[in-house]
Design an enzyme around this catalytic site. Structure first.
Site, PDB file in Angstrom:
ATOM      1  N   THR A  53     -16.989   1.709   0.618  1.00 40.27           N
ATOM      2  CA  THR A  53     -15.677   1.656   0.889  1.00 40.27           C
ATOM      3  C   THR A  53     -15.320   3.057   1.231  1.00 40.27           C
ATOM      4  O   THR A  53     -16.152   4.064   1.078  1.00 40.27           O
ATOM      5  CB  THR A  53     -14.923   1.398  -0.412  1.00 40.27           C
TER       6      THR A  53
ATOM      7  N   ASP B 196       4.259   1.826  -4.425  1.00 38.92           N
ATOM      8  CA  ASP B 196       3.354   2.615  -5.485  1.00 38.92           C
ATOM      9  C   ASP B 196       3.391   2.113  -6.699  1.00 38.92           C
ATOM     10  O   ASP B 196       4.302   1.853  -7.276  1.00 38.92           O
ATOM     11  CB  ASP B 196       4.535   4.229  -5.528  1.00 38.92           C
ATOM     12  N   VAL B 197       2.018   1.650  -7.233  1.00 43.41           N
ATOM     13  CA  VAL B 197       1.870   0.721  -8.303  1.00 43.41           C
ATOM     14  C   VAL B 197       2.119   1.586  -9.473  1.00 43.41           C
ATOM     15  O   VAL B 197       2.317   0.886 -10.584  1.00 43.41           O
ATOM     16  CB  VAL B 197       0.488   0.132  -8.275  1.00 43.41           C
TER      17      VAL B 197
ATOM     18  N   ASP C 233       0.793  -1.251   0.138  1.00 42.34           N
ATOM     19  CA  ASP C 233      -0.028   0.138  -0.006  1.00 42.34           C
ATOM     20  C   ASP C 233       0.859   1.208  -0.043  1.00 42.34           C
ATOM     21  O   ASP C 233       2.148   1.158   0.482  1.00 42.34           O
ATOM     22  CB  ASP C 233      -0.881  -0.045   1.306  1.00 42.34           C
TER      23      ASP C 233
ATOM     24  N   ALA D  51     -19.516  -0.408  -3.664  1.00 39.74           N
ATOM     25  CA  ALA D  51     -19.354  -1.087  -2.367  1.00 39.74           C
ATOM     26  C   ALA D  51     -19.166   0.040  -1.326  1.00 39.74           C
ATOM     27  O   ALA D  51     -18.772   1.408  -1.714  1.00 39.74           O
ATOM     28  CB  ALA D  51     -17.956  -1.758  -2.756  1.00 39.74           C
TER      29      ALA D  51
ATOM     30  N   TYR E  50     -13.336   5.732 -15.175  1.00 40.00           N
ATOM     31  CA  TYR E  50     -13.325   4.662 -14.524  1.00 40.00           C
ATOM     32  C   TYR E  50     -13.785   3.565 -15.262  1.00 40.00           C
ATOM     33  O   TYR E  50     -13.216   2.493 -15.245  1.00 40.00           O
ATOM     34  CB  TYR E  50     -14.138   4.904 -13.545  1.00 40.00           C
TER      35      TYR E  50
ATOM     36  N   LYS F 242     -11.909  -0.220 -16.038  1.00 38.88           N
ATOM     37  CA  LYS F 242     -12.321  -1.519 -15.737  1.00 38.88           C
ATOM     38  C   LYS F 242     -12.485  -2.243 -16.494  1.00 38.88           C
ATOM     39  O   LYS F 242     -12.373  -3.666 -16.621  1.00 38.88           O
ATOM     40  CB  LYS F 242     -13.345  -1.369 -14.717  1.00 38.88           C
TER      41      LYS F 242
ATOM     42  N   ASN G 152      -5.379  -5.101  -6.185  1.00 37.22           N
ATOM     43  CA  ASN G 152      -6.737  -4.524  -5.570  1.00 37.22           C
ATOM     44  C   ASN G 152      -6.400  -3.085  -5.736  1.00 37.22           C
ATOM     45  O   ASN G 152      -7.555  -2.127  -5.790  1.00 37.22           O
ATOM     46  CB  ASN G 152      -7.201  -5.037  -4.205  1.00 37.22           C
TER      47      ASN G 152
END
Length: 251
Positions: A180, A53-54, A37, A178, A145, A149, A80
């Site tokens: 979240t 850091d992706v 994360d 969701a 977005y 996806k 995720n």
């Protein structure tokens, strides 16, 4: 259940929301779990936390290598980490399109690329990508977005085909809206948060938001050795949003 006993798992974006629920569920079911994360400071034992850091390949490779060394191997990866975006195609500039694609799509590529050599050494290699209902249903004000996806959905199928003969299964979950932290921030920014929450809940036939724990349960199903014949699958966790068409109440 102890179906994850002895397995080593890595969850990106695992410090909160769906990722945190997934990491904790894996640990409860016997796995050793590493969380990657941007801010892993809230991660507590038995989970192991690593900063990553992706959007930075070197950061991802270093974090994956450290996690694998500490875990003693790697069997399961949950891709995720992701961010949201609002608006039509007119509402986000090129920079924002590239930023969100970099996190939501190429970020998964970087993590998978770093993890694959280790997964090939596993007798139970599995990758689960967090996708979205936005990949398969047209949602208003979600052009950017949804595009990311949709790419994740196609990426999942392609990866499943590429790696099935290496003994690595690749699937994705498609959550509806969701409950979240990201959705919470979205609601907080609305002019009428209560009305916006009610509208988001109402568009799902179940009449409520999906919980992070419910998505985690679906991820665990796909990652478990008990699902060893399942690959190239998108599992909807959306309260019926994709497939059901209910009549209005009273009709």
């Amino acid at each position: 259940m102890t179906d994850f006993e002895g397995l080593k798992a890595l969850v990106t974006g695992g410090a909160s929301g769906i990722g945190r629920a997934t990491a904790e569920l894996f640990a409860e079911r016997g796995a050793s779990v590493a969380v990657l994360d941007l801010d892993p400071s809230s991660v507590e034992k038995p989970l192991l936390g690593y900063r990553a850091d992706v959007t930075d390949d070197a950061s991802v490779r270093q974090a994956v290598a450290s996690a694998v060394a500490d875990l003693g191997g790697l069997d399961v990866v949950v891709n995720n980490a992701g961010i949201g975006a609002q608006g039509t195609v007119e509402d986000n500039d090129d920079e924002e399109w590239l930023r969100v694609l970099n996190v939501n799509v190429i970020g998964m590529v970087r993590v998978a690329r770093a993890a694959l050599p280790h997964l090939r050494a596993s007798s139970h290699g599995a990758i689960v990508n967090t996708c979205s209902i936005a990949a398969t249903a047209g949602l208003p004000q979600r052009a950017l977005y949804s595009a990311t996806k949709g790419a994740v959905y196609s990426l999942t199928l392609a990866m499943a085909a590429d790696h099935v003969r290496e003994g690595i299964r690749v699937n994705c979950v498609n959550p509806g809206t969701a409950d979240t932290p990201w959705v919470g921030r979205l609601l907080d920014s609305a002019s009428d948060p209560a009305a916006e929450r009610a509208a988001l809940a109402a568009r799902q036939p179940s009449g409520r938001l999906v919980s992070a724990a419910e998505v985690a349960g679906a991820i665990a199903y796909l990652a478990s050795p008990l699902s060893g014949a399942t690959t190239g699958t998108a599992l909807a966790v959306d309260g019926g949003m994709q497939g059901l068409r209910l009549r209005p109440v009273g009709q």
